[in-house]
Structures are given as structure tokens and as C-alpha cells.
Design a protein around this motif. Structure first.
Motif, PDB file in Angstrom:
ATOM      1  N   ASP A  11      -6.169   0.668   1.395  1.00  0.00           N
ATOM      2  CA  ASP A  11      -7.312   0.512   2.300  1.00  0.00           C
ATOM      3  C   ASP A  11      -8.670   0.658   1.614  1.00  0.00           C
ATOM      4  N   THR A  12      -8.672   1.230   0.429  1.00  0.00           N
ATOM      5  CA  THR A  12      -9.942   1.380  -0.291  1.00  0.00           C
ATOM      6  C   THR A  12     -10.127   0.310  -1.370  1.00  0.00           C
ATOM      7  N   GLY A  13      -9.205  -0.659  -1.407  1.00  0.00           N
ATOM      8  CA  GLY A  13      -9.332  -1.748  -2.369  1.00  0.00           C
ATOM      9  C   GLY A  13      -8.838  -1.414  -3.755  1.00  0.00           C
ATOM     10  N   ARG A  14      -7.991  -0.421  -3.850  1.00  0.00           N
ATOM     11  CA  ARG A  14      -7.412  -0.046  -5.147  1.00  0.00           C
ATOM     12  C   ARG A  14      -6.011  -0.637  -5.273  1.00  0.00           C
ATOM     13  N   VAL A  15      -5.635  -0.999  -6.478  1.00  0.00           N
ATOM     14  CA  VAL A  15      -4.299  -1.512  -6.743  1.00  0.00           C
ATOM     15  C   VAL A  15      -3.363  -0.318  -6.863  1.00  0.00           C
ATOM     16  N   VAL A  16      -2.249  -0.377  -6.139  1.00  0.00           N
ATOM     17  CA  VAL A  16      -1.301   0.726  -6.143  1.00  0.00           C
ATOM     18  C   VAL A  16       0.131   0.204  -6.214  1.00  0.00           C
ATOM     19  N   SER A  17       0.990   1.088  -6.645  1.00  0.00           N
ATOM     20  CA  SER A  17       2.429   0.900  -6.534  1.00  0.00           C
ATOM     21  C   SER A  17       2.905   2.141  -5.797  1.00  0.00           C
ATOM     22  N   GLY A  18       3.198   1.961  -4.512  1.00  0.00           N
ATOM     23  CA  GLY A  18       3.445   3.132  -3.670  1.00  0.00           C
ATOM     24  C   GLY A  18       2.150   3.902  -3.539  1.00  0.00           C
ATOM     25  N   ASN A  19       2.169   5.167  -3.957  1.00  0.00           N
ATOM     26  CA  ASN A  19       0.948   5.981  -3.924  1.00  0.00           C
ATOM     27  C   ASN A  19       0.339   6.170  -5.308  1.00  0.00           C
ATOM     28  N   ILE A  20       0.853   5.446  -6.288  1.00  0.00           N
ATOM     29  CA  ILE A  20       0.341   5.562  -7.654  1.00  0.00           C
ATOM     30  C   ILE A  20      -0.730   4.500  -7.868  1.00  0.00           C
ATOM     31  N   GLU A  21      -1.922   4.929  -8.199  1.00  0.00           N
ATOM     32  CA  GLU A  21      -3.029   3.997  -8.413  1.00  0.00           C
ATOM     33  C   GLU A  21      -3.008   3.451  -9.834  1.00  0.00           C
ATOM     34  N   ILE A  22      -3.248   2.155  -9.961  1.00  0.00           N
ATOM     35  CA  ILE A  22      -3.292   1.500 -11.263  1.00  0.00           C
ATOM     36  C   ILE A  22      -4.748   1.110 -11.538  1.00  0.00           C
ATOM     37  N   GLN A  79      -2.387  -8.327   4.875  1.00  0.00           N
ATOM     38  CA  GLN A  79      -1.008  -8.129   5.341  1.00  0.00           C
ATOM     39  C   GLN A  79      -0.016  -8.371   4.212  1.00  0.00           C
ATOM     40  N   ILE A  80      -0.264  -9.387   3.413  1.00  0.00           N
ATOM     41  CA  ILE A  80       0.625  -9.676   2.278  1.00  0.00           C
ATOM     42  C   ILE A  80       0.595  -8.523   1.290  1.00  0.00           C
ATOM     43  N   PHE A  81      -0.611  -8.105   0.896  1.00  0.00           N
ATOM     44  CA  PHE A  81      -0.721  -7.116  -0.176  1.00  0.00           C
ATOM     45  C   PHE A  81      -0.564  -5.673   0.281  1.00  0.00           C
ATOM     46  N   ARG A  82      -0.433  -5.440   1.544  1.00  0.00           N
ATOM     47  CA  ARG A  82      -0.026  -4.119   2.030  1.00  0.00           C
ATOM     48  C   ARG A  82       1.486  -3.996   2.018  1.00  0.00           C
ATOM     49  N   ASN A  83       2.159  -5.111   2.149  1.00  0.00           N
ATOM     50  CA  ASN A  83       3.601  -5.083   2.365  1.00  0.00           C
ATOM     51  C   ASN A  83       4.454  -5.566   1.196  1.00  0.00           C
ATOM     52  N   VAL A  84       3.857  -6.135   0.171  1.00  0.00           N
ATOM     53  CA  VAL A  84       4.641  -6.561  -0.986  1.00  0.00           C
ATOM     54  C   VAL A  84       5.194  -5.310  -1.684  1.00  0.00           C
ATOM     55  N   ARG A  85       6.378  -5.417  -2.230  1.00  0.00           N
ATOM     56  CA  ARG A  85       7.019  -4.275  -2.900  1.00  0.00           C
ATOM     57  C   ARG A  85       7.661  -4.716  -4.210  1.00  0.00           C
ATOM     58  N   THR A  86       7.802  -3.767  -5.087  1.00  0.00           N
ATOM     59  CA  THR A  86       8.505  -4.008  -6.334  1.00  0.00           C
ATOM     60  C   THR A  86       9.940  -3.523  -6.182  1.00  0.00           C
ATOM     61  N   ILE A  87      10.835  -4.078  -6.981  1.00  0.00           N
ATOM     62  CA  ILE A  87      12.227  -3.632  -6.976  1.00  0.00           C
ATOM     63  C   ILE A  87      12.618  -3.197  -8.384  1.00  0.00           C
ATOM     64  N   PRO A  88      13.582  -2.307  -8.505  1.00  0.00           N
ATOM     65  CA  PRO A  88      14.077  -1.968  -9.848  1.00  0.00           C
ATOM     66  C   PRO A  88      14.948  -3.118 -10.342  1.00  0.00           C
ATOM     67  N   PHE A  89      14.454  -3.855 -11.310  1.00  0.00           N
ATOM     68  CA  PHE A  89      15.146  -5.019 -11.855  1.00  0.00           C
ATOM     69  C   PHE A  89      16.044  -4.542 -12.993  1.00  0.00           C
ATOM     70  N   LEU A  90      17.340  -4.745 -12.860  1.00  0.00           N
ATOM     71  CA  LEU A  90      18.325  -4.182 -13.787  1.00  0.00           C
ATOM     72  C   LEU A  90      18.574  -5.005 -15.048  1.00  0.00           C
TER      73      LEU A  90
END
Length: 167
Positions: free
Chosen positions: A31-42, A73-84
Motif C-alpha cells: 500500500d505504500t508503493g514498496r516492492v515486497v515478497s510477503g512482508n519482506i521489502e526489497i 489488484q494484480i500486484f497485490r495478489n501475485v505470489r512466488t512459488i518455491p521452484f524445485l
């Protein structure tokens, strides 16, 4: 989805590079315009360095996303997966990489999954690169254990399969 994004960034190629990276990595915008993965800010500087743009391009892209309800909506809901793929050999799993002749062809994933199942091999993970985001999209199948040469031969005969790599 990709056509909508391309239309919004068609006059900003550097920002389109940012968008591609965000989608490829499954990064969100908070919501503040920061890039995150979960709650980790990048940090935006790290993203900029990765793709060879100025940090301000990342800032501007995030601001554009924040101000557009559809993009948000897209960038709030996109997720990463553990790629094996890269750790599979260490876990005793097999890796099959399918290079299609046309990544937009319908039914390729289904045909490959059927062939793998018919050979009695269990699929642990299937990841298909998005042909709009990746220059040379591939289908990666992670299997329980190694695969036989017979399965490889079957896979190479599937319509739409350009090449098969196993490791």
C-alpha cells in the motif's frame, strides 16, 4: 492480462522491464508503493541494479501501479512459488524440461502430464513459463525419482515438443 499491462506501459519501456521482473519473481507492491515478497521489502535500488535501470524508474512504476486499480489488484495478489528445478537433484527428484515449438499451443501440458502418468511416474511440480514474459518459455516437470529413456522418447513424439532435456 499481459496485453492490459503492455498497453499501460507501451510508452515506458524501462517501466515495462520493471513490470516483467516483478511478475517473473512474483513480487508484490504494498500500500505504500514498496516492492515486497510477503512482508519482506526489497529495496528499489536492488531491483534497478538487477535490470539495469535507474531507481527512479522503479519508483515511478510502483507509483503507476498504486494509482491504477486494475494493476494494484494484480500486484497485490501475485505470489512466488518455491521452484524445485535447481534443487531437485539434491532431493532425489527428476527434472524434465520441455522446449515447445509454440508455447501458446493448447494442450501441451496435458499431453506431457498424461505421458508421464502413463509411464508410472509421479509429478511433484509442473511449471510453465509465460510466453509473454519469457523469451524462450519452457515447461519444467519435477518428478518422483529419475525418468526412463522410454519416457523421454515418448515425450519427444508429442506434437508441439521441440526438445526434451532430462537431468
Amino acid at each position: 492480462m499481459w496485453s492490459v499491462i503492455q498497453e499501460k506501459f507501451k510508452s515506458h519501456p524501462a517501466q515495462e522491464k520493471v513490470i516483467r521482473l516483478l511478475l517473473e519473481r512474483g513480487f508484490q507492491i504494498n500500500d505504500t508503493g514498496r516492492v515486497v515478497s510477503g512482508n519482506i521489502e526489497i529495496p528499489h535500488t536492488q531491483i534497478a541494479n538487477e535490470i539495469g535501470v535507474d531507481r527512479r524508474v522503479v519508483d515511478a512504476t510502483c507509483e503507476t501501479i498504486l494509482n491504477d486499480a486494475q494493476l494494484m489488484q494484480i500486484f497485490r495478489n501475485v505470489r512466488t512459488i518455491p521452484f524445485l528445478r535447481d534443487v531437485a537433484p539434491y532431493l532425489g527428484l527428476g527434472v524434465i524440461i520441455i522446449l515447445p515449438d509454440n508455447a501458446a499451443r493448447k494442450g501441451l501440458l496435458g499431453a506431457v502430464a498424461t505421458a508421464v502418468a502413463e509411464h508410472g511416474v509421479v509429478i511433484r511440480q509442473a511449471v510453465s513459463d509465460d510466453p509473454y514474459l519469457t523469451e524462450n518459455p519452457m515447461l519444467t516437470i519435477i518428478t518422483e525419482g529419475r525418468v526412463s529413456g522410454e519416457l523421454v522418447n515418448t515425450l519427444t513424439r508429442i506434437k508441439g515438443v521441440k526438445s526434451v532435456t532430462v537431468y
